[in-house]
Design an enzyme around this catalytic site. Structure first.
Site, PDB file in Angstrom:
ATOM      1  CD  GLU A   1       3.985   1.132   7.133  1.00 55.08           C
ATOM      2  OE1 GLU A   1       4.624   1.500   8.133  1.00 55.08           O
ATOM      3  OE2 GLU A   1       3.682   1.916   6.215  1.00 55.08           O
TER       4      GLU A   1
ATOM      5  CG  ASP B   1      -0.220  -0.100   2.545  1.00 58.29           C
ATOM      6  OD1 ASP B   1       0.675  -0.965   2.692  1.00 58.29           O
ATOM      7  OD2 ASP B   1      -0.514   0.703   3.458  1.00 58.29           O
TER       8      ASP B   1
HETATM    9 ZN   LIG Z   1       6.532   2.060   4.513  1.00 55.80          ZN
END
Ligand SMILES: [Zn+2]
Length: 471
Positions: free
Chosen positions: A153, A90
């Site tokens: 994340e 991501d």
């Molecule tokens: Zn990162």
């Protein structure tokens, strides 16, 4: 056995590596929960990036697994233990002002430009190629090597939370998602609110009324803006003059607007990351300091005098008795990321506290509670992630240091930081690259890029790391 020339192995695969990295970066893997489906719980782009890697892994002969479409892994080898390599696909939203398409992966002057080039899709592809090199050389391994791929994340870490509920924790590992050489220690991060109990109005209250005061939205940022609306009666001009003198004295920017008996004040501070509050100018604390110099109604006065007494010019927690320092991870820091007050809600302080690895957090919490209790305030923890630390003399740190030193020809200075890296979701994990010392950190900014040369160097180190940690 003959020594392996890791750089040469990477160079043999350079062209295909660049092509694959570009294709991967062209997937717009920004979280999009509004368009979530059961097959793509964080949106289509993020899912496409995860599947891109898993499909590639399958095609290249790895064991792959999709864990609830939130995370996945690519694995090779046999053995009881697992060497984990933790990556994420991501990316943060691209934002404005790019010189080229943020998902174009254009190459200019030896740099590849894209959202995610540095954080973390470029290094993810580097780690993948590193696994390929070890696999294609047919090197014997005694551990399984597992690339764990997260998709959340940049937001809530639901990927690793879900993943480690279902899957084994690696025996040791690294995350190519921060800085070279090695980040071996990270402070504990504790976000909490200090809430003032509700106002008990009995008698007629004298004093200036704080109708509404707000500053800051995020725990981990120094607020650069504060606003208050005061009911000042006929003291408007006087308070305005005092405010002007305050701005002058402290050299901060601000504005005032008087409309009848209502006075609005604004302060502009300087934003900074919450891990070092001294790098910013906290607009909220300046405003609180000013408000504490006025004759406020008793409930508001109690709040602002508390803020002033315990937090003004004290980012180390000295007044609260929360201060501590250690050699490897430094000082306790307190960032006042949010501040608010209204007569209906009372006062609220949102603190991002970071503390060194040797800190007694439980004892600190007790200490804080005793002060809050005396002052009729309450504590509410919002989130807490303990410190993360891998022994400097461990096999993991020693091996990665020696690889860095031999391949880079310079000393591997071990880093301890106040921030939190993805490595903390591994029990025994460190951050290992990809940003080299001296390189500009443009993660999350416009025109994010990575030097191709750096990606190749990282790949060579990751390949040697996989081999030496898993052989
Ligand atoms: Zn990162």
């Amino acid at each position: 056995m003959t020594t392996i020339n890791w750089t040469e192995e990477v160079n043999k695969r350079k062209e295909q590596f660049i092509k694959d990295t570009q294709a991967f970066l062209r997937i717009k893997s920004v979280m999009d929960e509004e368009n979530a489906t059961p097959e793509a719980p964080l949106g289509k782009g993020v899912q496409e990036a995860l599947q891109f890697l898993l499909k590639k892994g399958e095609k290249d002969g790895y064991k792959v697994k999709d864990v609830e479409h939130l995370a996945g892994h690519i694995e090779m080898g046999e053995g009881e233990d697992i060497l984990g390599i933790l990556c994420h696909v991501d990316v943060v939203p691209e934002g404005d002002g790019w010189s080229s398409d943020p998902f174009g992966a254009e190459i200019r002057d030896g740099k590849i430009y894209a959202r995610g080039a540095l954080d973390d899709k470029g290094p993810t592809m580097a780690a993948y190629y590193a696994m390929n090199i070890v696999k294609e050389l047919g090197l014997p391994l005694s551990k399984r090597v597992r690339m764990i791929i997260g998709t959340d994340e940049e937001s809530d870490w639901r990927c690793v939370d879900t993943y480690f509920e279902k899957e084994e924790m690696p025996t040791l590992g690294f995350a190519p998602d921060a800085d070279f050489p090695i980040i071996f220690a990270e402070k504990g991060i504790w976000d909490y609110y200090i809430n003032q109990r509700p106002d008990v109005k009995n008698a007629e209250q004298k004093g200036i009324i704080v109708d509404e005061f707000t500053s800051g939205r995020r725990f981990n940022m120094v607020p650069d803006y504060a606003k208050v609306v005061l009911a000042v009666g006929d003291e408007g001009r006087e308070v305005e003059n005092q405010f002007a003198a305050f701005l002058e004295k402290y050299q901060v920017k601000g504005n005032s607007a008087l409309a009848g008996a209502s006075l609005a004040l604004e302060i502009e501070g300087v934003s900074a990351h919450g891990m070092e509050p001294k790098n910013g100018k906290n607009a909220g604390l300046y405003m609180a300091h000013f408000l504490n110099s006025l004759s406020l109604t008793p409930h508001a006065a109690a709040f602002f005098s508390f803020v002033d007494q315990y937090l003004w010019e004290d980012s180390r927690g000295n007044a609260f008795g929360l201060a501590h320092h250690d050699e490897s991870t430094g000082d306790v820091t307190l960032n006042v990321g949010r501040l608010s007050y209204s007569p209906e809600q009372g006062g609220q302080i949102g603190i991002n506290q970071r503390y060194p690895v040797t800190y007694e957090q439980k004892a600190a919490e007790e200490q804080l509670l005793s002060i809050l209790d005396e002052n009729s305030f309450e504590l509410k923890t919002d989130s807490h992630s303990g410190p993360h630390h891998v022994d400097k003399d461990s096999f993991l740190v020693k091996t990665l240091s020696s690889i860095y030193e031999s391949q880079m020809g310079e000393k591997a200075e071990l880093l301890a930081i106040g921030g939190g890296t993805y490595a903390r979701s591994l029990e025994a994990g460190v951050a290992f690259g990809p940003l080299f010392p001296g390189r500009e950190d443009i993660a999350h900014q416009k025109d994010e890029y990575m030097y191709i040369e750096d990606l190749l160097k990282a790949t060579a180190m990751y390949a040697e790391a996989i081999y030496r940690l898993a052989k």
